[in-house]
Design an enzyme around this catalytic site. Structure first.
Site, PDB file in Angstrom:
ATOM      1  N   GLU A 297      -0.395  -8.784  -1.115  1.00 44.67           N
ATOM      2  CA  GLU A 297      -0.774  -8.145  -0.036  1.00 44.67           C
ATOM      3  C   GLU A 297      -2.123  -7.419  -0.162  1.00 44.67           C
ATOM      4  OE1 GLU A 297       0.420  -5.601   3.020  1.00 44.67           O
ATOM      5  OE2 GLU A 297       1.175  -7.223   4.039  1.00 44.67           O
TER       6      GLU A 297
ATOM      7  N   GLU B 287      -2.330   4.902   2.693  1.00 43.68           N
ATOM      8  CA  GLU B 287      -1.817   3.882   2.201  1.00 43.68           C
ATOM      9  C   GLU B 287      -3.312   3.292   1.781  1.00 43.68           C
ATOM     10  OE1 GLU B 287      -0.556   4.836   4.582  1.00 43.68           O
ATOM     11  OE2 GLU B 287       1.423   4.828   4.217  1.00 43.68           O
TER      12      GLU B 287
ATOM     13  N   ASP C 228       0.734  -1.149  -0.002  1.00 43.42           N
ATOM     14  CA  ASP C 228       0.104  -0.232   0.028  1.00 43.42           C
ATOM     15  C   ASP C 228       1.122   1.640  -0.385  1.00 43.42           C
ATOM     16  OD1 ASP C 228       1.267   0.275   2.746  1.00 43.42           O
ATOM     17  OD2 ASP C 228      -0.672  -0.560   3.524  1.00 43.42           O
TER      18      ASP C 228
ATOM     19  N   HIS D 203       6.511   5.420  12.195  1.00 38.98           N
ATOM     20  CA  HIS D 203       6.022   6.448  11.566  1.00 38.98           C
ATOM     21  C   HIS D 203       5.235   6.971  10.727  1.00 38.98           C
ATOM     22  CE1 HIS D 203       4.623   3.378   8.560  1.00 38.98           C
ATOM     23  NE2 HIS D 203       5.570   2.710   9.098  1.00 38.98           N
TER      24      HIS D 203
ATOM     25  N   ARG E  90       2.228   8.837   8.875  1.00 39.89           N
ATOM     26  CA  ARG E  90       2.338  10.174   8.623  1.00 39.89           C
ATOM     27  C   ARG E  90       0.735  10.445   9.115  1.00 39.89           C
ATOM     28  NH1 ARG E  90       4.871   9.626   3.573  1.00 39.89           N
ATOM     29  NH2 ARG E  90       5.499  11.993   2.301  1.00 39.89           N
TER      30      ARG E  90
ATOM     31  N   HIS F 131      13.002   5.787  12.360  1.00 42.00           N
ATOM     32  CA  HIS F 131      12.610   5.981  11.404  1.00 42.00           C
ATOM     33  C   HIS F 131      13.429   6.865  10.814  1.00 42.00           C
ATOM     34  CE1 HIS F 131      10.702   5.992   7.241  1.00 42.00           C
ATOM     35  NE2 HIS F 131       9.871   4.870   7.640  1.00 42.00           N
TER      36      HIS F 131
END
Ligand code: UD1
Ligand code: UDP
Length: 375
Positions: free
Chosen positions: A120, A134, A98, A216, A218, A249
């Site tokens: 996936e 995503e 994604d 991490h 967004r 990250h």
């Protein structure tokens, strides 16, 4: 005539989950001509994975820019893939999951006329802003894909509800379990030596309970990370018998708040992102994992580690249903309270640390290869 496969990925989690598929196709070289293209949406974190799995890409678009944005990254991926697709002219293009690479590469592959294969496939939160971007990336990849490799029956059902033809969906398990098994077998062999793991052994304080943290997303940038750091600080100060290790990250929107807010805490160790085998080693060592990662949610249940997920939604409900994973969002008090419970209440801890394997049996890639052999 051999079938031509192009496997495209760009970030750390895609690389981990596609690496076993690359290996599985390369083993069948009598039937397939398989090439790997990396967008390098991630650079250092991707190279760590390629190096461990010993994969040398045939095409490296080298696209990562510091603090890149979704607009230019999307445009760059689509434009840069055109000559690759024209040069190799694949029959099948494989994308994973994604990310922006997934979404943009699936569109480019669709333009090329190749059959698009989504690994996936079918994960959904049904909330287009969470996870952002995503949820929409995987819907777009799904809508241009010809074949959908769904990790679980729940993800297959999501696709069926979107009127995807049943015979184009295969429930495979998640390839992350294939990767985890591959990595565990290598790390546990007598001859394996790893400097990073030796360094970690010096960092881990064996008389303390280890809380492993990653983050991490967004949608957590900004206030979300301030809340997360505040919770971790309180937990570290309150529980002196706990050590928090946090491989941070490389996204600057994560690095800055985390190092600013947690850089000077006595029992918090901030470290660079780890190579995959070292991270698996550390997951095994941990008492509890606190994360907003997708992949870690899938790996932890098969290692018997409870996970607090710092997100409001998850597209991976299986481990939540099984009781290994609990959603805590980015509310400071909720993170603190649920961590306290797991540190103090043995019964609660035991219940959450049962071994579960809702995400696969390590044979996902074999299933994908056999399916494509018959196409
Ligand atoms: C990306 C994916 C996310 C996935 C995550 C896995 C998108 C929109 N986001 O988020 O779905 O869960 O990867 O980690 O596709 N950087 C480095 N070196 C690296 C990697 C990143 O310096 O090896 C820094 C760069 O400044 C880069 C920034 O991080 O511009 C952001 O990278 P990007 O891939 O856009 O976003 P992630 O937050 O990593
Ligand atoms: N991981 C790793 N090193 C680290 C942290 C995580 O190799 O320092 C692995 C982890 O085992 C999992 C994957 O990276 O397989 C998850 O990546 P990430 O959390 O960046 O992305 P997501 O899964 O959320 O898309």
């Amino acid at each position: 005539m051999k079938k031509k496969n192009l496997i495209i990925f760009g970030t750390r989690p895609e690389a981990i989950k596609m690496a076993p598929l690359v290996k599985a196709f390369l083993k069948k070289s009598d039937y397939f001509d398989t090439k790997v293209c990396i967008t390098a949406q991630h650079r250092e974190m991707l190279d760590q994975v390629l190096s461990f799995f010993d994969i040398i890409p045939d095409y490296d678009l080298d696209l990562m820019k510091p603090n890149q944005n979704l607009y230019s990254l999307t445009a760059d991926i689509i434009t840069s893939l055109k000559p690759v697709l024209e040069d190799f002219n694949p029959d099948f293009v494989y994308v994973h999951g994604d990310t922006t690479t997934t979404m943009a590469a699936s569109i480019a592959a669709f333009y090329s006329g190749a059959k698009v294969c989504h690994v996936e496939a079918g994960l959904r939160t049904f909330n287009k802003r969470s996870p952002f971007p995503e949820e929409i990336n995987r819907s777009i990849a799904g809508s241009v894909s010809d074949f959908h490799f769904a990790p679980t029956t729940t993800s297959r059902d999501n696709l069926l509800n979107e009127n995807i033809t049943d015979s184009n969906i295969l429930v495979t398990g998640n390839t992350v379990i294939d990767a985890l098994e591959y990595s565990s077998a290598i790390v546990s062999s007598d001859v394996y030596q790893d400097k990073e793991i030796e360094d970690l052994k010096r960092i881990v304080e064996n008389d303390k309970r280890l809380l492993l943290v990653t983050g991490h997303r967004r949608e957590n940038h900004g206030q979300g990370f301030i809340n997360i750091c505040s919770a971790l600080k309180t937990i570290a100060q309150k529980h002196k018998d706990v050590q928090i290790i946090y491989p941070v990250h490389l996204n600057p929107n994560v690095q800055k708040p985390v190092y600013d807010l947690l850089g000077n805490e006595e029992n918090i160790k901030l470290i660079a992102p780890l190579s995959y085998p070292s991270f698996v080693w550390l997951m095994n060592k941990s008492y509890l994992i606190i994360t907003d990662s997708g992949g870690v949610q899938e790996e932890a249940p098969s290692l018997g580690k409870p996970v607090l997920v710092m997100r409001d939604t998850t597209e991976r409900p299986e481990a939540v249903d099984a009781g290994t994973v609990l959603l805590v969002g980015t509310d400071t008090n909720k993170i603190i309270n649920e961590t306290n419970k797991l540190l103090k209440d043995n019964k609660n801890y035991e219940e959450m640390s049962k071994l579960h394997n809702p995400y696969g049996d390590g044979k996902a890639c074999e299933r994908i290869v056999n399916f494509i052999l018959n196409k």
